[in-house]
Design a protein around this motif. Structure first.
Motif, PDB file in Angstrom:
ATOM      1  N   LYS A   1      -6.690  -2.777  33.380  1.00 56.21           N
ATOM      2  CA  LYS A   1      -6.754  -3.558  34.621  1.00 56.21           C
ATOM      3  C   LYS A   1      -6.349  -2.664  35.792  1.00 56.21           C
ATOM      4  O   LYS A   1      -5.884  -1.541  35.614  1.00 56.21           O
ATOM      5  N   THR A   2      -6.535  -3.166  36.991  1.00 55.84           N
ATOM      6  CA  THR A   2      -6.212  -2.390  38.189  1.00 55.84           C
ATOM      7  C   THR A   2      -5.109  -3.080  38.976  1.00 55.84           C
ATOM      8  O   THR A   2      -5.235  -4.246  39.342  1.00 55.84           O
ATOM      9  N   LEU A   3      -4.030  -2.340  39.232  1.00 54.27           N
ATOM     10  CA  LEU A   3      -2.908  -2.848  40.012  1.00 54.27           C
ATOM     11  C   LEU A   3      -3.034  -2.357  41.444  1.00 54.27           C
ATOM     12  O   LEU A   3      -3.224  -1.159  41.688  1.00 54.27           O
TER      13      LEU A   3
ATOM     14  N   LEU B   1      -8.116  -3.410  49.094  1.00 48.94           N
ATOM     15  CA  LEU B   1      -7.194  -3.454  47.968  1.00 48.94           C
ATOM     16  C   LEU B   1      -7.424  -4.710  47.122  1.00 48.94           C
ATOM     17  O   LEU B   1      -7.565  -4.633  45.901  1.00 48.94           O
ATOM     18  N   PHE B   2      -7.471  -5.862  47.770  1.00 43.02           N
ATOM     19  CA  PHE B   2      -7.639  -7.112  47.026  1.00 43.02           C
ATOM     20  C   PHE B   2      -9.015  -7.204  46.374  1.00 43.02           C
ATOM     21  O   PHE B   2      -9.145  -7.784  45.301  1.00 43.02           O
ATOM     22  N   GLU B   3     -10.027  -6.628  46.982  1.00 43.65           N
ATOM     23  CA  GLU B   3     -11.365  -6.619  46.377  1.00 43.65           C
ATOM     24  C   GLU B   3     -11.403  -5.762  45.114  1.00 43.65           C
ATOM     25  O   GLU B   3     -12.150  -6.049  44.188  1.00 43.65           O
ATOM     26  N   ALA B   4     -10.581  -4.709  45.061  1.00 41.81           N
ATOM     27  CA  ALA B   4     -10.641  -3.746  43.963  1.00 41.81           C
ATOM     28  C   ALA B   4      -9.687  -4.050  42.810  1.00 41.81           C
ATOM     29  O   ALA B   4      -9.839  -3.486  41.739  1.00 41.81           O
ATOM     30  N   CYS B   5      -8.715  -4.944  43.021  1.00 38.08           N
ATOM     31  CA  CYS B   5      -7.617  -5.065  42.057  1.00 38.08           C
ATOM     32  C   CYS B   5      -7.539  -6.422  41.377  1.00 38.08           C
ATOM     33  O   CYS B   5      -7.711  -7.456  42.018  1.00 38.08           O
ATOM     34  N   THR B   6      -7.248  -6.387  40.079  1.00 36.84           N
ATOM     35  CA  THR B   6      -7.066  -7.616  39.309  1.00 36.84           C
ATOM     36  C   THR B   6      -5.645  -8.143  39.428  1.00 36.84           C
ATOM     37  O   THR B   6      -5.397  -9.324  39.173  1.00 36.84           O
ATOM     38  N   HIS B   7      -4.703  -7.275  39.786  1.00 35.06           N
ATOM     39  CA  HIS B   7      -3.299  -7.641  39.957  1.00 35.06           C
ATOM     40  C   HIS B   7      -2.799  -6.954  41.229  1.00 35.06           C
ATOM     41  O   HIS B   7      -3.186  -5.819  41.509  1.00 35.06           O
ATOM     42  N   VAL B   8      -1.921  -7.638  41.982  1.00 35.59           N
ATOM     43  CA  VAL B   8      -1.389  -7.058  43.220  1.00 35.59           C
ATOM     44  C   VAL B   8       0.122  -7.274  43.263  1.00 35.59           C
ATOM     45  O   VAL B   8       0.612  -8.332  42.888  1.00 35.59           O
ATOM     46  N   SER B   9       0.832  -6.263  43.717  1.00 33.38           N
ATOM     47  CA  SER B   9       2.274  -6.326  43.895  1.00 33.38           C
ATOM     48  C   SER B   9       2.573  -5.974  45.354  1.00 33.38           C
ATOM     49  O   SER B   9       2.074  -4.969  45.867  1.00 33.38           O
ATOM     50  N   VAL B  10       3.371  -6.804  46.017  1.00 31.72           N
ATOM     51  CA  VAL B  10       3.639  -6.628  47.452  1.00 31.72           C
ATOM     52  C   VAL B  10       4.951  -5.876  47.633  1.00 31.72           C
ATOM     53  O   VAL B  10       5.994  -6.283  47.113  1.00 31.72           O
TER      54      VAL B  10
END
Length: 103
Positions: free
Chosen positions: A20-22, A71-80
């Motif tokens: 997955k992509t973070l 970033l949101f288009e490319a990632c399955t998970h996001v950390s702020v």
């Protein structure tokens, strides 16, 4: 190993993080540490930050993206990882979340 007891029928099932992509929104010291852990779990890492150091990112295998939308288009998970300021308050909302790919 073998589970001694099967999970309950209503148990929540997690997802595999490997592959997955973070996305890291912000790329300071803490986000850089998170990227190292995520890499060990087999994740691809992207980040965006107005002050990101391209050399540091390249050195730890992080792809820098130009903005939060990318970033949101490319990632399955996001950390702020950004301070709460008037500029960052309400930064993440339905618009950005709707850009994320399904797992």
């Amino acid at each position: 190993g073998v589970w001694l007891k099967p999970p309950a029928a209503d148990a929540r099932v997690g997802s595999e993080l490997s592959g997955k992509t973070l996305g890291l929104l912000g790329f300071g010291r803490i986000a850089q540490g998170v990227s190292r852990v995520a890499r060990a779990l087999g994740m691809r890492i992207c980040a965006t930050s107005p002050r990101a150091d391209a050399d540091i990112a390249a050195g730890i295998g992080v792809t820098l993206l130009p903005n939060a939308e990318a970033l949101f288009e490319a990632c399955t998970h996001v950390s702020v990882h950004c301070a709460l300021t008037p500029e960052t308050e309400n930064l993440v909302g339905l618009h950005l979340l709707s850009l994320m790919p399904s797992e």
